[in-house]
Scaffold this active site. Structure first.
Site, PDB file in Angstrom:
ATOM      1  N   ASP A 174      53.998  42.538  11.656  1.00  9.40           N
ATOM      2  CA  ASP A 174      53.026  41.766  12.436  1.00  9.40           C
ATOM      3  C   ASP A 174      51.807  41.536  11.543  1.00  9.40           C
ATOM      4  O   ASP A 174      51.848  41.819  10.346  1.00  9.40           O
ATOM      5  CB  ASP A 174      52.700  42.458  13.773  1.00  9.40           C
ATOM      6  CG  ASP A 174      51.946  43.757  13.600  1.00  9.40           C
ATOM      7  OD1 ASP A 174      51.543  44.092  12.457  1.00  9.40           O
ATOM      8  OD2 ASP A 174      51.747  44.454  14.612  1.00  9.40           O
ATOM      9  N   ALA A 175      50.729  41.036  12.112  1.00  9.36           N
ATOM     10  CA  ALA A 175      49.594  40.642  11.272  1.00  9.36           C
ATOM     11  C   ALA A 175      48.729  41.829  10.851  1.00  9.36           C
ATOM     12  O   ALA A 175      47.776  41.655  10.091  1.00  9.36           O
ATOM     13  CB  ALA A 175      48.747  39.607  11.998  1.00  9.36           C
ATOM     14  N   GLY A 176      49.061  43.025  11.304  1.00  9.08           N
ATOM     15  CA  GLY A 176      48.261  44.199  10.944  1.00  9.08           C
ATOM     16  C   GLY A 176      48.789  44.881   9.697  1.00  9.08           C
ATOM     17  O   GLY A 176      49.733  44.419   9.042  1.00  9.08           O
TER      18      GLY A 176
ATOM     19  N   ARG B  77      50.950  43.761  -0.336  1.00  5.72           N
ATOM     20  CA  ARG B  77      49.880  42.960   0.265  1.00  5.72           C
ATOM     21  C   ARG B  77      50.173  42.709   1.733  1.00  5.72           C
ATOM     22  O   ARG B  77      51.338  42.669   2.138  1.00  5.72           O
ATOM     23  CB  ARG B  77      49.733  41.614  -0.440  1.00  5.72           C
ATOM     24  CG  ARG B  77      49.239  41.745  -1.854  1.00  5.72           C
ATOM     25  CD  ARG B  77      49.091  40.397  -2.508  1.00  5.72           C
ATOM     26  NE  ARG B  77      48.876  40.567  -3.930  1.00  5.72           N
ATOM     27  CZ  ARG B  77      47.687  40.739  -4.492  1.00  5.72           C
ATOM     28  NH1 ARG B  77      46.594  40.731  -3.754  1.00  5.72           N
ATOM     29  NH2 ARG B  77      47.578  40.916  -5.796  1.00  5.72           N
TER      30      ARG B  77
ATOM     31  N   LEU C 201      50.328  40.263   4.816  1.00  7.13           N
ATOM     32  CA  LEU C 201      50.542  38.833   5.042  1.00  7.13           C
ATOM     33  C   LEU C 201      49.838  38.416   6.327  1.00  7.13           C
ATOM     34  O   LEU C 201      49.817  39.170   7.303  1.00  7.13           O
ATOM     35  CB  LEU C 201      52.034  38.551   5.118  1.00  7.13           C
ATOM     36  CG  LEU C 201      52.724  38.714   3.754  1.00  7.13           C
ATOM     37  CD1 LEU C 201      54.211  38.988   3.925  1.00  7.13           C
ATOM     38  CD2 LEU C 201      52.497  37.482   2.886  1.00  7.13           C
TER      39      LEU C 201
ATOM     40  N   ASN D 215      59.430  45.419   7.216  1.00 11.31           N
ATOM     41  CA  ASN D 215      58.714  46.099   6.130  1.00 11.31           C
ATOM     42  C   ASN D 215      59.172  47.546   6.086  1.00 11.31           C
ATOM     43  O   ASN D 215      59.491  48.138   7.119  1.00 11.31           O
ATOM     44  CB  ASN D 215      57.202  46.061   6.389  1.00 11.31           C
ATOM     45  CG  ASN D 215      56.411  46.772   5.301  1.00 11.31           C
ATOM     46  OD1 ASN D 215      56.658  46.593   4.109  1.00 11.31           O
ATOM     47  ND2 ASN D 215      55.460  47.610   5.695  1.00 11.31           N
ATOM     48  N   THR D 216      59.218  48.100   4.894  1.00 13.05           N
ATOM     49  CA  THR D 216      59.477  49.535   4.772  1.00 13.05           C
ATOM     50  C   THR D 216      58.246  50.214   4.203  1.00 13.05           C
ATOM     51  O   THR D 216      57.573  49.674   3.322  1.00 13.05           O
ATOM     52  CB  THR D 216      60.733  49.820   3.929  1.00 13.05           C
ATOM     53  OG1 THR D 216      60.942  51.231   3.897  1.00 13.05           O
ATOM     54  CG2 THR D 216      60.620  49.286   2.514  1.00 13.05           C
ATOM     55  N   HIS D 217      57.958  51.408   4.727  1.00  8.89           N
ATOM     56  CA  HIS D 217      56.701  52.086   4.385  1.00  8.89           C
ATOM     57  C   HIS D 217      56.966  53.586   4.242  1.00  8.89           C
ATOM     58  O   HIS D 217      57.685  54.167   5.057  1.00  8.89           O
ATOM     59  CB  HIS D 217      55.666  51.823   5.488  1.00  8.89           C
ATOM     60  CG  HIS D 217      54.343  52.436   5.192  1.00  8.89           C
ATOM     61  ND1 HIS D 217      53.466  51.886   4.269  1.00  8.89           N
ATOM     62  CD2 HIS D 217      53.749  53.557   5.667  1.00  8.89           C
ATOM     63  CE1 HIS D 217      52.393  52.653   4.195  1.00  8.89           C
ATOM     64  NE2 HIS D 217      52.542  53.670   5.032  1.00  8.89           N
TER      65      HIS D 217
ATOM     66  N   ASP E 128      50.851  47.586   8.272  1.00  8.58           N
ATOM     67  CA  ASP E 128      51.940  48.524   8.580  1.00  8.58           C
ATOM     68  C   ASP E 128      51.965  48.876  10.070  1.00  8.58           C
ATOM     69  O   ASP E 128      52.176  50.035  10.449  1.00  8.58           O
ATOM     70  CB  ASP E 128      51.797  49.802   7.728  1.00  8.58           C
ATOM     71  CG  ASP E 128      51.808  49.508   6.242  1.00  8.58           C
ATOM     72  OD1 ASP E 128      52.604  48.667   5.812  1.00  8.58           O
ATOM     73  OD2 ASP E 128      51.008  50.118   5.503  1.00  8.58           O
TER      74      ASP E 128
HETATM   75  C1  GAR Z   1      58.731  52.155  -0.974  1.00  6.54           C
HETATM   76  O1  GAR Z   1      58.463  53.532  -0.869  1.00  6.54           O
HETATM   77  C2  GAR Z   1      57.960  51.392   0.066  1.00  6.54           C
HETATM   78  O2  GAR Z   1      57.873  52.082   1.267  1.00  6.54           O
HETATM   79  C3  GAR Z   1      56.623  51.224  -0.600  1.00  6.54           C
HETATM   80  O3  GAR Z   1      56.981  50.890  -1.925  1.00  6.54           O
HETATM   81  C4  GAR Z   1      58.171  51.597  -2.265  1.00  6.54           C
HETATM   82  C5  GAR Z   1      59.250  50.666  -2.806  1.00  6.54           C
HETATM   83  O4  GAR Z   1      59.033  50.397  -4.099  1.00  6.54           O
HETATM   84  N1  GAR Z   1      55.856  50.234   0.073  1.00  6.54           N
HETATM   85  C6  GAR Z   1      54.611  50.433   0.507  1.00  6.54           C
HETATM   86  O5  GAR Z   1      53.965  51.430   0.272  1.00  6.54           O
HETATM   87  C7  GAR Z   1      54.020  49.275   1.314  1.00  6.54           C
HETATM   88  N2  GAR Z   1      52.950  49.736   2.134  1.00  6.54           N
HETATM   89  P1  GAR Z   1      60.160  49.662  -4.976  1.00  6.54           P
HETATM   90  O6  GAR Z   1      61.236  49.134  -4.053  1.00  6.54           O
HETATM   91  O7  GAR Z   1      59.406  48.550  -5.664  1.00  6.54           O
HETATM   92  O8  GAR Z   1      60.715  50.658  -5.929  1.00  6.54           O
END
Ligand code: GAR
Length: 215
Positions: free
Chosen positions: A151-153, A101, A103, A117-119, A155
């Protein structure tokens, strides 16, 4: 011209925000078994009561909190409740690890410069909830993962680190996601450790570890 913000404090109490499986959390917990690792997860907060990440947290003896959006009248109230739930644990860093989500401003302002954040894409390509699927559908030959400040956007915060993962012929979403996440877990562990040890300096869109260098 932008003025660099001072580096964040050098300390390692981490609250993880997670919605899903918690494999990133598991990697962080494994890393902190090494006593020289500078960060320590102290609690996990989720927007889903059934998130397996919460089970992992409990199994590790960590405190947990659940803040479900439908329990709040609107998004702003939920956002404020998430910020409160995180703040209870006095974190130096907040890590969104599979938190699905966005924030809002109250949260972002309270934890500015210390929320990561990780993406699973090379941002700014393919933000959002279906990054791996979107990258495959576009036909990119190189994807990967990004750890960035929140940030507020969507990703969209300043990038701290990225790692590239080639797309193979015949990859489907599960196969590519698995290879990205393998690399991503190491990247998150590395970045969180460095931020805890060195701090972060933000200058406009540029985020760097440690104190500002000579200008
Ligand atoms: C990761 O690949 C992370 O980048 C992604 O969820 C996975 C982690 O899941 N997050 C996103 O897509 C947020 N936009 P887990 O740690 O629950 O296994």
């Amino acid at each position: 011209m932008t003025t660099p913000t001072p580096p964040t404090r050098r300390s390692g109490r981490v609250v993880v925000l997670a919605s899903g499986a918690g494999s990133t959390l598991a990697a962080m917990l494994a890393a902190q078994e090494d006593p020289t690792y500078p960060a320590r997860v102290v609690a996990v907060v989720s927007d889903r009561a059934t998130a397996p990440a919460l089970d992992r947290a409990r199994a590790a003896g960590l405190a947990t909190a659940v803040v479900v959006p439908r329990d709040f009248p609107d998004r702003a109230a939920w956002d404020a409740a998430v910020a409160e739930a995180v703040d209870v644990f006095s974190p130096d860093l907040v890590v969104l690890a599979g938190f699905m989500r966005v924030l809002g401003t109250p949260f972002v302002e309270r934890f500015a410069g210390r929320a990561l954040n990780t993406h699973p894409s090379l941002l700014p390509a393919f933000p959002g909830a279906h990054a791996v699927r979107d990258a495959l559908a576009y036909g990119v030959r190189l994807s990967g993962c990004t750890v960035h400040l929140v940030d507020a956007g969507l990703d969209s915060g300043p990038v701290l680190a990225q790692a590239a993962v080639p797309v193979r012929d015949g990859d489907d979403e599960d196969a590519l996601r698995a290879r990205i996440q393998q690399v991503e877990r190491d990247l998150v562990v590395d970045v969180v450790g460095r931020v805890a040890a060195e701090g972060v300096t933000v200058d406009g869109r540029r985020a760097t570890f440690g104190r500002p260098g000579p200008r």
